[in-house]
Motif scaffolding. Sequence first.
Motif, PDB file in Angstrom:
ATOM      1  N   SER A 119       5.575 -11.910   3.267  1.00  8.78           N
ATOM      2  CA  SER A 119       6.224 -10.604   3.197  1.00  8.78           C
ATOM      3  C   SER A 119       5.982  -9.835   4.502  1.00  8.78           C
ATOM      4  O   SER A 119       4.901  -9.894   5.070  1.00  8.78           O
ATOM      5  N   GLN A 151       9.323 -10.144  -0.660  1.00  7.96           N
ATOM      6  CA  GLN A 151       9.039  -8.955   0.134  1.00  7.96           C
ATOM      7  C   GLN A 151       8.448  -7.828  -0.714  1.00  7.96           C
ATOM      8  O   GLN A 151       8.950  -7.505  -1.783  1.00  7.96           O
ATOM      9  N   LYS A 152       7.367  -7.230  -0.188  1.00  9.96           N
ATOM     10  CA  LYS A 152       6.808  -6.027  -0.821  1.00  9.96           C
ATOM     11  C   LYS A 152       7.814  -4.886  -0.625  1.00  9.96           C
ATOM     12  O   LYS A 152       8.300  -4.701   0.492  1.00  9.96           O
ATOM     13  N   TYR A 155      -1.780 -11.807  -1.789  1.00 12.35           N
ATOM     14  CA  TYR A 155      -1.697 -10.930  -0.616  1.00 12.35           C
ATOM     15  C   TYR A 155      -3.079 -10.770  -0.018  1.00 12.35           C
ATOM     16  O   TYR A 155      -3.862  -9.931  -0.460  1.00 12.35           O
ATOM     17  N   LEU A 157       5.082  -3.168   4.720  1.00 11.65           N
ATOM     18  CA  LEU A 157       5.870  -2.099   4.102  1.00 11.65           C
ATOM     19  C   LEU A 157       6.320  -1.067   5.138  1.00 11.65           C
ATOM     20  O   LEU A 157       7.220  -0.284   4.903  1.00 11.65           O
ATOM     21  N   PHE A 217      -1.006  -1.197  -1.941  1.00 10.99           N
ATOM     22  CA  PHE A 217      -0.265  -1.980  -0.944  1.00 10.99           C
ATOM     23  C   PHE A 217       0.080  -1.144   0.289  1.00 10.99           C
ATOM     24  O   PHE A 217       0.087  -1.645   1.402  1.00 10.99           O
ATOM     25  N   PHE A 225       6.651   0.408  -6.611  1.00 10.00           N
ATOM     26  CA  PHE A 225       6.333  -0.772  -5.809  1.00 10.00           C
ATOM     27  C   PHE A 225       6.713  -2.007  -6.595  1.00 10.00           C
ATOM     28  O   PHE A 225       6.370  -2.126  -7.777  1.00 10.00           O
ATOM     29  N   TRP A 232      -4.013  -9.130  -7.294  1.00  7.95           N
ATOM     30  CA  TRP A 232      -2.990  -9.525  -6.333  1.00  7.95           C
ATOM     31  C   TRP A 232      -3.549 -10.091  -5.026  1.00  7.95           C
ATOM     32  O   TRP A 232      -2.810 -10.431  -4.138  1.00  7.95           O
ATOM     33  N   GLU A 239       7.964  -6.485  -6.022  1.00  9.90           N
ATOM     34  CA  GLU A 239       8.164  -7.597  -5.093  1.00  9.90           C
ATOM     35  C   GLU A 239       9.594  -8.086  -5.249  1.00  9.90           C
ATOM     36  O   GLU A 239      10.073  -8.257  -6.373  1.00  9.90           O
TER      37      GLU A 239
END
Length: 875
Positions: free
Chosen positions: A27, A67-68, A338, A30, A285, A87, A334, A89
């Motif tokens: 990803s 993708q975040k 990530y 952000l 995130f 938020f 997570w 994915e």
Amino acid sequence: MDRFSINNIRKEFLNFYKSKGHLTEQSFSLIPKNDKSLLLIGAGMAPMKKFFTGVETPPSKRMATCQKCVRTGDIDNVGITTRHLTFFEMLGNFSFGDYFKEEAIEWAWEFLTEVLKIEKEKLWVTVYEEDDEALKLWNEKVGLPLERIVKLGKKDNFWELEVGPSGPCSEIYYDTGDGRGCGSPDCKPGCDCSRYVEIWNLVFTQFDKDEQGNYNPLPNPNIDTGMGLERVATVLQGKESVFDVEPLISVIRKIEEISNTKYGADKRKDTAMKIICDHSRAATFMIADGVIPSNEGRGYVLRRLIRRAIRQGKFLGIQKEFLSQAVQIVINEWKEAYKELSEKESYILKVIKLEEDKFKTTIDQGLELLQKEIQKMIETNTKVLDGSIAFKLYDTYGFPSELTEEILIENNFKFDKNEFLSIMEEHRVMAREARNKTGSSGWKDEKFSVETSKTTFTGYTEASNESVIQSIIINGAEADSIKEGETGAVILDKTPFYAEGGGQIGDTGQLISDYVEIEVVNTKKYNKDTIIHEVNVIKGSVSVGDSIISQIDELRRKNIAKNHTCTHLLHRVLKDLLGEHVNQAGSFVTEERLRFDYTHFETVSQDMLKEIEKRVNEAIQADYKINYNLLSIEEARKTGATALFDEKYGDTVRVVSVGNFSKEFCGGTHIDETAKIGMFKILSEGSIASGVRRIEAVTGKAAFNYLEELNNLVEELSISMKSTKEELLSKVMNLKKESKEKDKEIQKLNNELLKKSMDTILDQCEEINGIKLFAIKLKDKDANSLREMADKIKDKNNSCIILLVSELNEKVLFVSSVTKDLIEKGIHAGNIVKEAATIAGGGGGGRPDFAQAGGKNPNKIDEAINAIKEQLKSI
Ligand code: ATP
Ligand code: MG
């Protein structure tokens, strides 16, 4: 249900598209790169816009990502609908002018029905009403019956942003069964009920929409698809909402535990839990990608999410800090997918804690204020909250205006955003004016106004110039000339003097001609493009129109430049060693030292400081050359140069590169090679505000002077210790050891002395009312000795009152002790010292068996002791 778990769907998706020739990528951050049109990435294609528009060549024509995404636009839906998160994915496959509709449709179908093995009968699709090509592909190639293909209009099936790639789309829906539906015979995708859930959107990007709203066909059409990972997992697992799938439900479980509230029992409380769950995830995130809570831009979005979550916590009755516990679960769950979450774990928690801490102190007061205002509005039958209250909530209590608005709407009131914004602007202007007024010039700069053209700055390359005087200002008014003994300001057509700005102090120097000598004590900017020299006329006089040599103090400037270049080295080293989240929060460089403020949330250890110092010195010794480039802002950003976070830049910017070591936007003056800095030495480091730290340091000659001072100190120490420098440390250690031993010896002797004097002390006993009283006056005994003495008296007497009084450093110390049997009779050591100390001009107290107190008046000691005796007599 492993097949439909979030981790499995993510993995299968990427593997599947890899097998179809796609480059699969981690990803993207952000935080959008080189894209001012976006605050945060909200779709899989957003970080790849440049590939779609052809500005950059993609590493592969086929790519797939998970993708975040953050979509603050959906914030009001979170916890209300079953399918929205701020938020989430997004799984996506992309074709940059390579394959088009046919493959996109076929592969999507293959992935859903063959990899995830979803029953074909459960899938429906929609197509844009004018897109016959897509309809045909679904029907003929895939074999989907026409009944399950729904045509929809532009509102639903045409994808576009304000500007950029756009085109028709086709959405894939999952039929959750008639149990969830509205029951209408016409119910199908597009219906408002929740039977059919959109899981995947295939966008056939064939246009580039320009700022005027024209759709320009792209030479090579693209494919952009997006499938919400949490959403697809929800429907495939047959769950009610995105919050019911693992691992989101683990976060909810934690919130249940913290708030002692059951999930699923009360709708409003469920919403609160869902909001906390979602916002914790979004905040985690965002912080991991380098966003820091602030009052602007992305930082504000983050602050809003955190504060909104905290308020929902209040609603659930959580009193203590809790958010970091929820965030911890997010990290745990997570971090495998990530890795930035595990890398920055402690940092993320720290940011959350700090922000929660900050808000904690004001949220209750703010809520109370707002509640009172709401009550007032009910009583006076007003509908809109006064803007000044909203501003106060924002400014004093840290309520994001959206939060105030939300609470008002919950209570059926209105919020006047425009009024709020205009009050905010008023305050901004006021603050700016207040700042300007505190300027430290000898002349009143806030008053004068002159018509002048822009000054040409020659100081990047020149130290002196022949200049022509454009304007003269004395006491805030324009003047024709300025003469010996006067102070004022001078504006030249061109000048080598650097005006204070970008954290660099203004130049000083001289303006000279044959008969004139003018001292320039400071240089400042006026109206952005004009440079003002603050002057004292030492000799002669000058008039507007005169030519004069403008000459800066070159040595001073060189030292400033050394310090300035060094801040760039320091900035780079801090980012390398502490992390990319480090940003310059302010700086000030003078000829004497440099000050560098930076964002970082933890203390920096001594070892780390040493490493920082070492790396900066290595960069100095590497003798990097300094280069300058004037670039358009776009080009400059492309070079990856560090721009200051809050700084507003013009269209062209100056990029200062220090070899290939550092690259920053900067308008300041620098030396030409780093070796000239000589040396870098940190003087101090510490926190100056929450999340902001400051380093003060010296370079060059100042660093040498500093070391010289240290050296002199060591020499003086050596002389007074009669030691060589090398032996100094061991000598000091020995001395310390000796002194400790001596302390022990003194203590021992004291004890012996005490033992000896105990006999005389024990003699000083009198009996009052049949009670033994030891009321003893002593000199220079501290509290410890008095206590010891009292214990010793008690050892030898099992029924007595002790009152020891010592005169120490012109003050009085009282210690009293009472044996158990007398306590039972109502005698209280605390009361005794209190009474005695009060007479001696002090106070204190304590337990019934032991107490101590202090007084200021040694000549009242006898009176105090007598008072206690008198009291005993009257028992
Ligand atoms: P919706 O109308 O449900 O808000 P959308 O049309 O805004 O969805 P797209 O912009 O097409 O959605 O995004 C592609 C996919 O991303 C959607 O099909 C959905 O699966 C997912 N998605 C979009 N917004 C969210 C959200 N707020 N939370 C979770 N998933 C989302
Ligand atoms: Mg949407």
